[in-house]
Scaffold this motif. Sequence first.
Motif, short mmCIF file in Angstrom:
data_model
loop_
_atom_site.label_atom_id
_atom_site.label_comp_id
_atom_site.label_asym_id
_atom_site.label_seq_id
_atom_site.Cartn_x
_atom_site.Cartn_y
_atom_site.Cartn_z
N VAL A 185 -6.87 7.66 7.43
CA VAL A 185 -7.53 6.88 7.79
C VAL A 185 -7.42 5.19 7.10
O VAL A 185 -6.67 5.20 5.41
CB VAL A 185 -9.26 6.92 6.08
CG1 VAL A 185 -10.30 5.81 6.51
CG2 VAL A 185 -9.66 8.10 7.12
N THR A 186 -6.60 4.54 7.86
CA THR A 186 -6.63 3.04 7.76
C THR A 186 -7.88 2.16 6.69
O THR A 186 -9.12 1.85 7.21
CB THR A 186 -6.32 2.68 9.24
OG1 THR A 186 -7.17 1.69 9.44
CG2 THR A 186 -5.15 3.37 9.54
N GLY A 187 -7.92 1.09 5.81
CA GLY A 187 -8.13 0.37 5.04
C GLY A 187 -9.98 1.39 4.43
O GLY A 187 -11.03 0.96 5.15
N ALA A 188 -8.93 2.26 3.66
CA ALA A 188 -10.02 2.54 2.86
C ALA A 188 -9.75 2.62 1.78
O ALA A 188 -11.32 2.97 1.05
CB ALA A 188 -9.22 4.59 3.56
N SER A 189 -9.83 1.08 1.39
CA SER A 189 -10.46 0.56 -0.28
C SER A 189 -11.82 0.72 -0.13
O SER A 189 -12.06 0.53 -1.72
CB SER A 189 -9.40 -0.31 -0.41
OG SER A 189 -9.93 -1.51 0.26
N ARG A 190 -12.69 0.30 0.49
CA ARG A 190 -14.30 -0.03 0.87
C ARG A 190 -14.48 0.31 2.10
O ARG A 190 -13.91 0.49 2.89
CB ARG A 190 -13.82 -1.66 -0.46
CG ARG A 190 -13.53 -2.20 1.61
CD ARG A 190 -13.48 -4.04 0.44
NE ARG A 190 -13.09 -4.59 1.67
CZ ARG A 190 -11.88 -5.52 1.75
NH1 ARG A 190 -11.18 -5.12 0.53
NH2 ARG A 190 -11.45 -6.09 3.01
N GLY A 191 -16.27 -0.37 1.94
CA GLY A 191 -16.61 -0.25 2.92
C GLY A 191 -16.82 0.89 4.13
O GLY A 191 -16.96 2.02 3.59
N ILE A 192 -16.13 0.94 5.32
CA ILE A 192 -16.89 1.59 6.02
C ILE A 192 -15.21 2.89 5.88
O ILE A 192 -15.31 4.16 6.10
CB ILE A 192 -16.38 1.78 8.00
CG1 ILE A 192 -17.64 0.97 7.98
CG2 ILE A 192 -16.32 2.31 8.87
CD1 ILE A 192 -17.95 -0.58 9.16
N GLY A 193 -14.66 2.62 5.28
CA GLY A 193 -12.71 2.82 5.22
C GLY A 193 -13.09 4.13 4.17
O GLY A 193 -12.57 5.43 4.39
N ARG A 194 -13.48 4.03 3.24
CA ARG A 194 -14.39 4.39 2.21
C ARG A 194 -15.31 5.60 2.73
O ARG A 194 -14.73 6.91 1.97
CB ARG A 194 -14.37 3.95 0.82
CG ARG A 194 -14.61 4.33 -0.50
CD ARG A 194 -15.31 3.67 -0.99
NE ARG A 194 -15.46 4.51 -2.86
CZ ARG A 194 -16.55 4.66 -3.46
NH1 ARG A 194 -17.43 3.31 -2.96
NH2 ARG A 194 -16.63 4.78 -4.15
N ALA A 195 -15.57 4.86 2.99
CA ALA A 195 -17.04 6.18 3.58
C ALA A 195 -16.58 7.32 4.22
O ALA A 195 -17.07 8.74 3.90
CB ALA A 195 -18.67 5.26 4.28
N VAL A 196 -15.90 7.02 5.70
CA VAL A 196 -14.88 8.29 6.12
C VAL A 196 -14.40 8.59 5.21
O VAL A 196 -13.80 10.31 5.49
CB VAL A 196 -14.21 7.45 7.60
CG1 VAL A 196 -13.26 7.94 8.69
CG2 VAL A 196 -15.23 6.67 8.75
N ALA A 197 -13.77 8.14 4.33
CA ALA A 197 -12.35 9.29 3.97
C ALA A 197 -12.66 10.03 3.04
O ALA A 197 -13.02 11.35 2.80
CB ALA A 197 -11.72 8.18 2.96
N HIS A 198 -14.00 10.13 2.57
CA HIS A 198 -15.64 10.81 1.45
C HIS A 198 -16.33 11.66 2.80
O HIS A 198 -15.38 13.13 2.08
CB HIS A 198 -16.18 10.60 1.24
CG HIS A 198 -16.20 9.10 -0.55
ND1 HIS A 198 -17.07 8.58 -1.00
CD2 HIS A 198 -14.31 9.19 -0.51
CE1 HIS A 198 -16.30 7.99 -1.54
NE2 HIS A 198 -15.17 8.73 -1.78
N GLU A 199 -16.69 11.29 3.40
CA GLU A 199 -17.10 12.29 4.77
C GLU A 199 -15.95 13.96 5.42
O GLU A 199 -16.19 15.13 5.13
CB GLU A 199 -17.58 11.61 6.11
CG GLU A 199 -18.60 12.31 7.20
CD GLU A 199 -19.31 13.22 6.11
OE1 GLU A 199 -19.71 12.81 5.62
OE2 GLU A 199 -19.64 14.64 7.46
N LEU A 200 -14.82 12.51 5.69
CA LEU A 200 -13.78 13.24 6.02
C LEU A 200 -13.52 14.83 4.97
O LEU A 200 -13.66 16.25 4.67
CB LEU A 200 -12.27 12.99 6.73
CG LEU A 200 -12.83 11.80 8.09
CD1 LEU A 200 -11.46 11.57 8.33
CD2 LEU A 200 -13.66 12.78 8.77
N GLY A 201 -13.61 13.86 3.85
CA GLY A 201 -13.06 14.71 2.41
C GLY A 201 -13.51 15.84 2.27
O GLY A 201 -13.81 17.39 2.32
#
Length: 247
Positions: free
Chosen positions: A11-27
């Motif tokens: 997930v590129t740009g996962a430090s905050r915002g949408i990218g962070r939420a995506v990283a959590h969901e995929l996890g």
Amino acid sequence: DTTQPRRVALVTGASRGIGRAVAHELGRQGRIVVGTATSESGAEKIDADLKSQGIEGAGMCLNVTEQASIDGVLKAIGERFGAPTILVNNAGITRDNLLMRMKEDQWDDVMDTNLKSVYRVSKACLRGMTKARFGRIVSISSVVATMGNAGQSNYAAAKAGMEGFSRALAREVASRAITVNAVAPGFIATDMTEALPEAQKEALLAQIPLTRLGEPDEIAAAVGFLTSDAAGYITGETLHVNGGMNM
Ligand code: NAD
């Protein structure tokens, strides 16, 4: 299927915002997740954040405008976890200005970070996906790609370009069971929209039938679906998540 290797998601740009939420969901879906930031300290923060959520994976430093940076990160992921078979192109910027005043570097920066990056990172991930005979590429577009927005000709062009790119690539790689889709958020409560002037925010809300900004988790849910096995027959599609702003 428990005999399948666990899938690795980038997930590129996962430090905050949408990218962070995506990283959590995929996890939460059981993926090994690599989230990227633009600095080493940002990467360490992602690392700690993923750990605190009980997600296996890592934070890594990546600049999507530099090919060497992309190559380095993919090599590191390959050695540590195996090649990613899920890619979420989320990194993006805005450099808003009316076209009359738009500087060439505002145009170029948005094209490079939001569109050429998708060419670079997707291409770099395709070999691993082809080998695995499985792949999911999801790029984060915007409602602005279809509706337009004054002051965002650069951003709208890049996001519309990303959607066209996805449809073309979808046709190239479909026979390898790799799907390529986009998610087009409306206006989501993140740092990007926090920066808008109050009057502009009010005007925005008046255009949204659901009368509120969206939440990063609501975009992550759409990405989670498109990267899942259940979405294996969906490719070349753009999933709109915008509170009814554009229908
Ligand atoms: P954000 O500014 O909070 O996050 C953007 C992320 O991209 C950050 O992690 C940042 O470090 C990263 N990034 C920026 N330049 C980079 C580079 N050169 N290399 C690597 N990473 C880089 O924004 P957000 O609101 O979470 O937006 C995420 C995506 O969603 C973007 O593509 C954006 O265009 C899109 N989007 C956002 C909204 C919204 O309302 N917030 C709406 C539609 C689309």
